[in-house]
Design a protein around this motif. Structure first.
Motif, mmCIF file in Angstrom:
data_model
loop_
_atom_site.group_PDB
_atom_site.id
_atom_site.type_symbol
_atom_site.label_atom_id
_atom_site.label_comp_id
_atom_site.label_asym_id
_atom_site.label_seq_id
_atom_site.Cartn_x
_atom_site.Cartn_y
_atom_site.Cartn_z
ATOM 1 N N GLU A 247 0.791 8.274 11.935
ATOM 2 C CA GLU A 247 1.776 8.225 13.295
ATOM 3 C C GLU A 247 3.021 8.896 12.805
ATOM 4 O OE1 GLU A 247 2.066 4.196 14.254
ATOM 5 O OE2 GLU A 247 -0.067 4.230 14.943
ATOM 6 N N LEU A 248 3.499 8.485 11.345
ATOM 7 C CA LEU A 248 4.715 9.118 11.180
ATOM 8 C C LEU A 248 4.476 10.891 10.915
ATOM 9 C CD1 LEU A 248 5.728 6.714 8.186
ATOM 10 C CD2 LEU A 248 6.787 7.147 10.432
ATOM 11 N N ALA A 249 3.496 11.233 10.556
ATOM 12 C CA ALA A 249 3.309 12.727 10.396
ATOM 13 C C ALA A 249 3.142 13.345 11.868
ATOM 14 C CB ALA A 249 1.828 12.857 9.727
ATOM 15 N N SER A 250 2.567 12.702 12.842
ATOM 16 C CA SER A 250 2.636 13.596 14.010
ATOM 17 C C SER A 250 4.061 13.624 14.608
ATOM 18 C CB SER A 250 2.008 12.550 14.912
ATOM 19 O OG SER A 250 2.439 11.210 15.391
ATOM 20 N N GLN A 251 5.060 12.969 14.190
ATOM 21 C CA GLN A 251 6.564 12.965 14.289
ATOM 22 C C GLN A 251 7.133 13.762 13.503
ATOM 23 O OE1 GLN A 251 7.960 9.310 16.065
ATOM 24 N NE2 GLN A 251 5.850 8.500 15.243
ATOM 25 N N THR A 252 6.685 14.404 12.564
ATOM 26 C CA THR A 252 7.370 14.990 11.302
ATOM 27 C C THR A 252 6.897 16.499 11.271
ATOM 28 O OG1 THR A 252 7.285 13.004 10.191
ATOM 29 C CG2 THR A 252 7.993 14.979 8.982
ATOM 30 N N PRO A 253 7.851 17.355 11.763
ATOM 31 C CA PRO A 253 7.451 18.806 12.086
ATOM 32 C C PRO A 253 7.546 19.515 10.814
ATOM 33 C CG PRO A 253 9.268 18.606 13.139
ATOM 34 C CD PRO A 253 8.948 17.100 12.887
ATOM 35 N N SER A 254 8.357 19.086 9.661
ATOM 36 C CA SER A 254 8.602 19.710 8.443
ATOM 37 C C SER A 254 9.423 18.752 7.796
ATOM 38 C CB SER A 254 9.556 20.902 8.792
ATOM 39 O OG SER A 254 10.904 20.556 9.256
ATOM 40 N N LEU A 255 9.472 19.120 6.306
ATOM 41 C CA LEU A 255 10.290 18.159 5.276
ATOM 42 C C LEU A 255 11.499 18.040 5.814
ATOM 43 C CD1 LEU A 255 10.453 16.729 2.804
ATOM 44 C CD2 LEU A 255 10.803 18.960 1.491
ATOM 45 N N ALA A 256 12.208 19.305 6.142
ATOM 46 C CA ALA A 256 13.817 19.441 6.544
ATOM 47 C C ALA A 256 14.057 18.613 7.597
ATOM 48 C CB ALA A 256 14.047 20.785 6.953
ATOM 49 N N LYS A 257 13.216 18.548 8.559
ATOM 50 C CA LYS A 257 13.405 17.620 9.893
ATOM 51 C C LYS A 257 13.593 16.132 9.442
ATOM 52 C CE LYS A 257 13.551 16.504 14.313
ATOM 53 N NZ LYS A 257 14.660 16.832 15.112
ATOM 54 N N VAL B 54 0.960 -1.115 0.109
ATOM 55 C CA VAL B 54 0.029 0.003 -0.130
ATOM 56 C C VAL B 54 0.805 1.310 -0.129
ATOM 57 C CG1 VAL B 54 -1.673 1.271 1.086
ATOM 58 C CG2 VAL B 54 -1.735 -1.334 1.251
ATOM 59 N N GLU B 55 0.614 2.157 -0.792
ATOM 60 C CA GLU B 55 1.342 3.473 -1.063
ATOM 61 C C GLU B 55 0.336 4.394 -0.577
ATOM 62 O OE1 GLU B 55 5.249 3.128 -3.785
ATOM 63 O OE2 GLU B 55 3.251 3.340 -4.746
ATOM 64 N N VAL B 56 0.544 5.433 0.364
ATOM 65 C CA VAL B 56 -0.332 6.586 0.745
ATOM 66 C C VAL B 56 0.525 7.830 0.327
ATOM 67 C CG1 VAL B 56 -1.957 5.120 2.033
ATOM 68 C CG2 VAL B 56 0.185 5.977 3.120
ATOM 69 N N PRO B 57 -0.083 9.015 0.318
ATOM 70 C CA PRO B 57 0.607 10.358 0.413
ATOM 71 C C PRO B 57 0.933 10.442 1.985
ATOM 72 C CG PRO B 57 -1.571 10.483 -0.445
ATOM 73 C CD PRO B 57 -1.391 9.097 0.060
ATOM 74 N N MET B 58 2.553 10.865 2.121
ATOM 75 C CA MET B 58 2.765 11.145 3.350
ATOM 76 C C MET B 58 2.682 12.594 3.627
ATOM 77 S SD MET B 58 6.908 10.780 4.187
ATOM 78 C CE MET B 58 7.851 11.130 5.996
ATOM 79 N N HIS B 59 2.482 13.007 4.807
ATOM 80 C CA HIS B 59 2.279 14.351 5.527
ATOM 81 C C HIS B 59 3.217 14.478 6.424
ATOM 82 C CE1 HIS B 59 -1.906 13.112 4.186
ATOM 83 N NE2 HIS B 59 -1.518 13.669 3.147
ATOM 84 N N ASP B 60 3.154 15.850 6.675
ATOM 85 C CA ASP B 60 3.980 16.512 7.695
ATOM 86 C C ASP B 60 2.925 16.707 8.834
ATOM 87 O OD1 ASP B 60 3.038 18.939 7.215
ATOM 88 O OD2 ASP B 60 4.848 19.922 6.488
ATOM 89 N N HIS B 61 3.440 17.088 10.147
ATOM 90 C CA HIS B 61 2.609 17.405 11.148
ATOM 91 C C HIS B 61 1.318 18.577 10.869
ATOM 92 C CE1 HIS B 61 1.399 17.551 15.313
ATOM 93 N NE2 HIS B 61 1.501 18.868 15.492
ATOM 94 N N GLY B 62 1.530 19.324 9.966
ATOM 95 C CA GLY B 62 0.541 20.515 9.587
ATOM 96 C C GLY B 62 -0.272 19.848 8.500
#
Length: 151
Positions: free
Chosen positions: A135-145, A95-103
């Motif tokens: 869960e990944l998004a909740s831990q990813t404040p930004s692309l740069a991080k 399964v492939e899904v779009p990846m999001h940042d925290h925002g």
């Protein structure tokens, strides 16, 4: 003796710098944590376009392939925002899904493969893939991080 002492001292002083430069990036740390939390996952890969880069590539995974350019299927998920589901050669469900940042901004694609048994509800697997993504998004404040060295 002085030369040996000098070389030993230089080696000891260089070790922290070497260890620091080879530390995994934050994205790899996220992958490792997600795999530990979800034993039903067999593959997890993050496809992202690094800042100031032109190509979307795998930046972290448990199967290597770091730097591999996204293929048309990956880019389709990125461009449409719609999940992609397929059976693997081994009979698991990818399964492939779009990846999001925290925002909530789309920053890439999360590729996930789950153990699958005949008769399993595929929609439940997609829900699980979205849960892992969230869960990944909740831990990813930004692309740069994602590209910072893990601590």
């Amino acid at each position: 003796m002085k030369r040996t002492l000098f070389l030993s001292t230089a080696f000891v002083l260089a070790m922290p710098a070497y260890a620091q430069s080879t530390a995994p990036i934050f994205a790899q740390q996220l992958v490792d944590k997600a795999l530990a939390a979800h034993p039903e996952l067999t593959v997890l890969a993050l496809h992202v376009t690094p800042p100031a880069a032109a190509d979307n590539i795998i930046i972290a995974s448990n199967i290597g392939r770091i730097g591999k350019k996204a293929d048309d299927d990956d880019l389709s998920v990125l461009n449409t925002g719609k999940p992609r589901i397929e059976m693997t050669k081994s009979g698991d469900l990818s399964v492939e899904v779009p990846m999001h940042d925290h925002g909530g901004q789309t920053i890439g694609v999360v590729g996930e493969t789950f153990r699958y048994h005949a008769g399993d509800d595929k929609s439940k697997t997609v829900e699980l893939a979205e849960q892992v993504r969230d869960e990944l998004a909740s831990q990813t404040p930004s692309l740069a991080k994602l590209f910072e060295r893990a601590k």
